[in-house]
Design an enzyme around this catalytic site. Sequence first.
Site, PDB file in Angstrom:
ATOM      1  CG  ASP A 126     -19.485  -2.906 -25.573  1.00 42.53           C
ATOM      2  OD1 ASP A 126     -18.898  -2.674 -24.503  1.00 42.53           O
ATOM      3  OD2 ASP A 126     -19.536  -2.082 -26.520  1.00 42.53           O
ATOM      4  NE  ARG A 136     -11.614   6.816 -32.204  1.00 45.13           N
ATOM      5  CZ  ARG A 136     -10.457   7.311 -31.773  1.00 45.13           C
ATOM      6  NH1 ARG A 136     -10.054   8.519 -32.154  1.00 45.13           N
ATOM      7  NH2 ARG A 136      -9.669   6.606 -30.984  1.00 45.13           N
TER       8      ARG A 136
END
Length: 283
Positions: free
Chosen positions: A146, A38
């Site tokens: 979220d 990532r």
Amino acid sequence: MADSAPITHEEYRRLCEYLYRRTGMTFNETRRYFVDRRVADRMAATGASTFADYFARLRGDIDGEIEQFVNAFTVNETYFYREDHQLQCLTANLLEERLKVKQNGETMRIWSVPCSTGEEPYSIAMWLLENWPQVDAHDIEIVASDIDTEVLSAAREGVFGKRALMRLSPALIDKYFVALGGDRWQILDDLRNSVRFTPANLVERAETRPHGLFDVIFCRNVLIYFDDTSRRVAAENLYENLAPGGYICLGHTESMSRISPLFEVCRFADAIVYRRPMGDRRG
Ligand SMILES: C[S@@+](CC[C@H](N)C(=O)[O-])C[C@H]1O[C@@H](n2cnc3c(N)ncnc32)[C@H](O)[C@@H]1O
């Protein structure tokens, strides 16, 4: 996409510490591959040539990098009717218990946090329509939140692949989705409009508190990514978002008793859930 990020052990530690402070999620050395991939992606996307360059951009939030960084590190696994014994408990017990203490006409508020790409809050909406005969007699509000803004956009769009729908019968799929072709289905507009999606970071009280008091909170499969400290912070924040006597459902590997003494354990036929006591337990 780059194959590996050229970051040292010390840089890795600094990055994980930063991520932890922002999100509550902990990544130790065993997740090195996940993190390296990532970081490499974010470095490529931002054009950073060294980790130091990338980290400076991140900390300066250049071009909104903090949001992109957080989005890149979340694990968004979810599907419709996941752990549906808790949905069964919702309609068999939790809503009935809440109705006993609510004023006539008062809104029943349910919060799915974290909601990931929307399967959980849409499952709640579908389950209520299918399994709660009184559904039309009550005003029900489903809020879904979220930390990851990308999954919230996907949730609002409501387009799902085969895997997300694997636990739904063909009859339910026919009833609540429009086939788009190419193994993609979009949930009906009525359902899309029945859920309000909004961002929230569970470990930031300033982001949870404004959502107000809920009758039932679904907080499933996120505390496993936290350490004890952030689990406790999240539990205390959620406690404040529960109406006295309101319920919270966790994922099946998560247990509130190990996290916080604030909640009562409630054993129903279909699920063990936790409850904010009617009287306040905080000192
Ligand atoms: C594995 S999914 C769980 C989704 C759903 N509740 C379920 O059980 O299927 C975990 C979600 O937690 C979110 N998340 C991680 N840290 C968070 C935080 N601090 N606040 C809110 N959401 C967070 C991630 O973005 C991800 O979408």
